[in-house]
Structures are given as C-alpha cells and as structure tokens.
Design a protein around this motif. Structure first.
Motif, PDB file in Angstrom:
ATOM      1  N   PRO A 109      -4.719   7.315  -9.122  1.00 25.48           N
ATOM      2  CA  PRO A 109      -6.130   7.076  -9.458  1.00 25.48           C
ATOM      3  C   PRO A 109      -6.690   5.855  -8.735  1.00 25.48           C
ATOM      4  O   PRO A 109      -6.052   4.809  -8.664  1.00 25.48           O
ATOM      5  N   ILE A 110      -7.877   6.009  -8.198  1.00 30.16           N
ATOM      6  CA  ILE A 110      -8.530   4.926  -7.463  1.00 30.16           C
ATOM      7  C   ILE A 110      -8.796   3.735  -8.373  1.00 30.16           C
ATOM      8  O   ILE A 110      -8.663   2.589  -7.951  1.00 30.16           O
ATOM      9  N   TRP A 111      -9.107   3.987  -9.649  1.00 25.62           N
ATOM     10  CA  TRP A 111      -9.380   2.879 -10.565  1.00 25.62           C
ATOM     11  C   TRP A 111      -8.149   1.996 -10.738  1.00 25.62           C
ATOM     12  O   TRP A 111      -8.267   0.790 -10.931  1.00 25.62           O
ATOM     13  N   ALA A 112      -6.941   2.577 -10.643  1.00 27.68           N
ATOM     14  CA  ALA A 112      -5.720   1.790 -10.810  1.00 27.68           C
ATOM     15  C   ALA A 112      -5.516   0.840  -9.633  1.00 27.68           C
ATOM     16  O   ALA A 112      -4.990  -0.263  -9.802  1.00 27.68           O
ATOM     17  N   ILE A 113      -5.930   1.270  -8.447  1.00 25.67           N
ATOM     18  CA  ILE A 113      -5.817   0.404  -7.274  1.00 25.67           C
ATOM     19  C   ILE A 113      -6.677  -0.838  -7.473  1.00 25.67           C
ATOM     20  O   ILE A 113      -6.234  -1.966  -7.233  1.00 25.67           O
ATOM     21  N   PHE A 114      -7.915  -0.636  -7.928  1.00 24.48           N
ATOM     22  CA  PHE A 114      -8.796  -1.778  -8.151  1.00 24.48           C
ATOM     23  C   PHE A 114      -8.371  -2.599  -9.357  1.00 24.48           C
ATOM     24  O   PHE A 114      -8.555  -3.818  -9.378  1.00 24.48           O
ATOM     25  N   LEU A 115      -7.763  -1.964 -10.356  1.00 24.39           N
ATOM     26  CA  LEU A 115      -7.274  -2.699 -11.526  1.00 24.39           C
ATOM     27  C   LEU A 115      -6.133  -3.644 -11.134  1.00 24.39           C
ATOM     28  O   LEU A 115      -6.012  -4.745 -11.673  1.00 24.39           O
ATOM     29  N   MET A 116      -5.309  -3.248 -10.187  1.00 24.55           N
ATOM     30  CA  MET A 116      -4.190  -4.092  -9.756  1.00 24.55           C
ATOM     31  C   MET A 116      -4.650  -5.309  -8.972  1.00 24.55           C
ATOM     32  O   MET A 116      -3.884  -6.243  -8.753  1.00 24.55           O
ATOM     33  N   ALA A 117      -5.913  -5.310  -8.559  1.00 26.92           N
ATOM     34  CA  ALA A 117      -6.450  -6.484  -7.870  1.00 26.92           C
ATOM     35  C   ALA A 117      -6.564  -7.668  -8.820  1.00 26.92           C
ATOM     36  O   ALA A 117      -6.500  -8.815  -8.383  1.00 26.92           O
ATOM     37  N   VAL A 118      -6.705  -7.405 -10.120  1.00 20.32           N
ATOM     38  CA  VAL A 118      -6.838  -8.495 -11.102  1.00 20.32           C
ATOM     39  C   VAL A 118      -5.554  -9.323 -11.181  1.00 20.32           C
ATOM     40  O   VAL A 118      -5.600 -10.547 -10.987  1.00 20.32           O
ATOM     41  N   PRO A 119      -4.365  -8.744 -11.434  1.00 19.38           N
ATOM     42  CA  PRO A 119      -3.158  -9.584 -11.434  1.00 19.38           C
ATOM     43  C   PRO A 119      -2.836 -10.147 -10.048  1.00 19.38           C
ATOM     44  O   PRO A 119      -2.293 -11.246  -9.940  1.00 19.38           O
ATOM     45  N   ALA A 120      -3.188  -9.407  -8.990  1.00 16.36           N
ATOM     46  CA  ALA A 120      -2.941  -9.919  -7.636  1.00 16.36           C
ATOM     47  C   ALA A 120      -3.770 -11.168  -7.384  1.00 16.36           C
ATOM     48  O   ALA A 120      -3.285 -12.140  -6.789  1.00 16.36           O
ATOM     49  N   LEU A 121      -5.008 -11.169  -7.837  1.00 16.82           N
ATOM     50  CA  LEU A 121      -5.859 -12.345  -7.689  1.00 16.82           C
ATOM     51  C   LEU A 121      -5.297 -13.519  -8.486  1.00 16.82           C
ATOM     52  O   LEU A 121      -5.273 -14.656  -8.016  1.00 16.82           O
ATOM     53  N   GLY A 122      -4.820 -13.243  -9.696  1.00 18.25           N
ATOM     54  CA  GLY A 122      -4.211 -14.298 -10.505  1.00 18.25           C
ATOM     55  C   GLY A 122      -2.981 -14.899  -9.841  1.00 18.25           C
ATOM     56  O   GLY A 122      -2.797 -16.119  -9.833  1.00 18.25           O
ATOM     57  N   LEU A 123      -2.134 -14.057  -9.268  1.00 16.31           N
ATOM     58  CA  LEU A 123      -0.945 -14.561  -8.578  1.00 16.31           C
ATOM     59  C   LEU A 123      -1.318 -15.322  -7.314  1.00 16.31           C
ATOM     60  O   LEU A 123      -0.652 -16.305  -6.958  1.00 16.31           O
ATOM     61  N   THR A 124      -2.368 -14.902  -6.639  1.00 14.47           N
ATOM     62  CA  THR A 124      -2.834 -15.620  -5.455  1.00 14.47           C
ATOM     63  C   THR A 124      -3.319 -17.013  -5.828  1.00 14.47           C
ATOM     64  O   THR A 124      -2.965 -18.001  -5.174  1.00 14.47           O
ATOM     65  N   VAL A 125      -4.104 -17.105  -6.886  1.00 10.91           N
ATOM     66  CA  VAL A 125      -4.593 -18.412  -7.347  1.00 10.91           C
ATOM     67  C   VAL A 125      -3.424 -19.276  -7.799  1.00 10.91           C
ATOM     68  O   VAL A 125      -3.373 -20.481  -7.502  1.00 10.91           O
ATOM     69  N   LEU A 126      -2.466 -18.683  -8.498  1.00  9.16           N
ATOM     70  CA  LEU A 126      -1.292 -19.430  -8.950  1.00  9.16           C
ATOM     71  C   LEU A 126      -0.505 -19.994  -7.770  1.00  9.16           C
ATOM     72  O   LEU A 126      -0.119 -21.173  -7.765  1.00  9.16           O
TER      73      LEU A 126
ATOM     74  N   CYS B 163       5.999  -9.987   3.137  1.00 12.07           N
ATOM     75  CA  CYS B 163       5.775  -9.777   1.704  1.00 12.07           C
ATOM     76  C   CYS B 163       4.489  -9.008   1.457  1.00 12.07           C
ATOM     77  O   CYS B 163       4.437  -8.137   0.590  1.00 12.07           O
ATOM     78  N   ALA B 164       3.453  -9.307   2.210  1.00 10.46           N
ATOM     79  CA  ALA B 164       2.191  -8.595   2.041  1.00 10.46           C
ATOM     80  C   ALA B 164       2.330  -7.134   2.439  1.00 10.46           C
ATOM     81  O   ALA B 164       1.821  -6.238   1.750  1.00 10.46           O
ATOM     82  N   PHE B 165       3.064  -6.853   3.504  1.00  8.99           N
ATOM     83  CA  PHE B 165       3.242  -5.473   3.957  1.00  8.99           C
ATOM     84  C   PHE B 165       4.063  -4.665   2.975  1.00  8.99           C
ATOM     85  O   PHE B 165       3.775  -3.499   2.701  1.00  8.99           O
ATOM     86  N   LEU B 166       5.110  -5.282   2.395  1.00  9.03           N
ATOM     87  CA  LEU B 166       5.986  -4.563   1.468  1.00  9.03           C
ATOM     88  C   LEU B 166       5.498  -4.627   0.028  1.00  9.03           C
ATOM     89  O   LEU B 166       6.096  -4.013  -0.849  1.00  9.03           O
ATOM     90  N   GLY B 167       4.440  -5.384  -0.240  1.00 11.66           N
ATOM     91  CA  GLY B 167       3.930  -5.486  -1.598  1.00 11.66           C
ATOM     92  C   GLY B 167       4.784  -6.350  -2.498  1.00 11.66           C
ATOM     93  O   GLY B 167       4.844  -6.145  -3.700  1.00 11.66           O
ATOM     94  N   LEU B 168       5.469  -7.319  -1.913  1.00 10.49           N
ATOM     95  CA  LEU B 168       6.327  -8.216  -2.683  1.00 10.49           C
ATOM     96  C   LEU B 168       5.565  -9.453  -3.095  1.00 10.49           C
ATOM     97  O   LEU B 168       4.594  -9.840  -2.456  1.00 10.49           O
ATOM     98  N   PRO B 169       6.014 -10.124  -4.162  1.00  7.44           N
ATOM     99  CA  PRO B 169       5.325 -11.363  -4.570  1.00  7.44           C
ATOM    100  C   PRO B 169       5.633 -12.515  -3.641  1.00  7.44           C
ATOM    101  O   PRO B 169       6.594 -12.536  -2.946  1.00  7.44           O
TER     102      PRO B 169
END
Length: 122
Positions: free
Chosen positions: A59-76, A116-122
C-alpha cells in the motif's frame, strides 16, 4: 573486543574437544541461498525483492507512513552527532585536533551512509 575474543576462544576450545563434550552444534546449509519460501508459489524468494510487494501491491499509504519514524531517526542521528561534536569541541575539553580529525565523517559520508541508505539499514 572482549565479547568477540571470548566467542572466538571458546568456539576454538569447543572445536578442539568436540568429541569429548556433548555440544549442540548449529546446523548450517552448505549452499548460500535465500531460505524463505513463498507459500503461494512454493519457490524460494529472489535475491532482489521488489519494495512494492511480492504477492500483492504494497500500500502506498504505508510507504508514506514509514517516513514518520525515518524522520525521527534522522533527527535523532543528527542531534546525536552534533551535540557530541559540540561537547567534545568545547575549549574546556582541551582537545587538540589531529590532521585526520574529520576523516571519520568523510568515511561515513562516502562509504557507510550510502550503503545503509541503499539497503534500508539504520
């Protein structure tokens, strides 16, 4: 390095006395392949997985929903790096910067972060 050293030492000791001591050994396949089998097709999954789903569309909505924790981890990560740098670089710390002071950031920027960005790792 104490954990890694202890694992290597005691694995070596276990390998030396493997006939005298009863140890449950980890069974490892001899070939290197993906182990997950798709329940609908019965085939092993491919090495490259489509980010849009295997059996049905992701679902496309799930892709955009995952941007929320990704943004939090980026800020962290940003705050962690910058606050640490500010604390370490205070004049009160008395740090004398060597020649390769910023080399670690170059290595991270060139080698680690793109992988890490290519493989989707933290």
């Amino acid at each position: 390095f104490s954990v890694a050293i202890s694992i290597f030492v005691f694995s070596g000791i276990a390998a030396i006395w493997r006939d005298e001591v009863s140890i449950a050994w980890l069974e490892v396949e001899s070939d290197f392949r993906p182990t997950w089998t798709n329940p609908t097709t019965g085939q092993a999954r491919p090495w490259l997985i489509s980010p849009f789903g295997i059996n049905k569309d992701f679902p496309i909505w799930a892709i955009f929903l995952m941007a929320v924790p990704a943004l939090g981890l980026t800020v962290l990560g940003f705050l962690d790096q910058n606050l640490t740098t500010i604390i370490v670089n205070r004049p009160a710390s008395g740090l004398k910067k060597p020649v390769g002071y910023h080399l670690d950031m170059l290595v991270c920027a060139v080698c680690i972060y793109p992988v890490c960005a290519f493989l989707g790792l933290p």
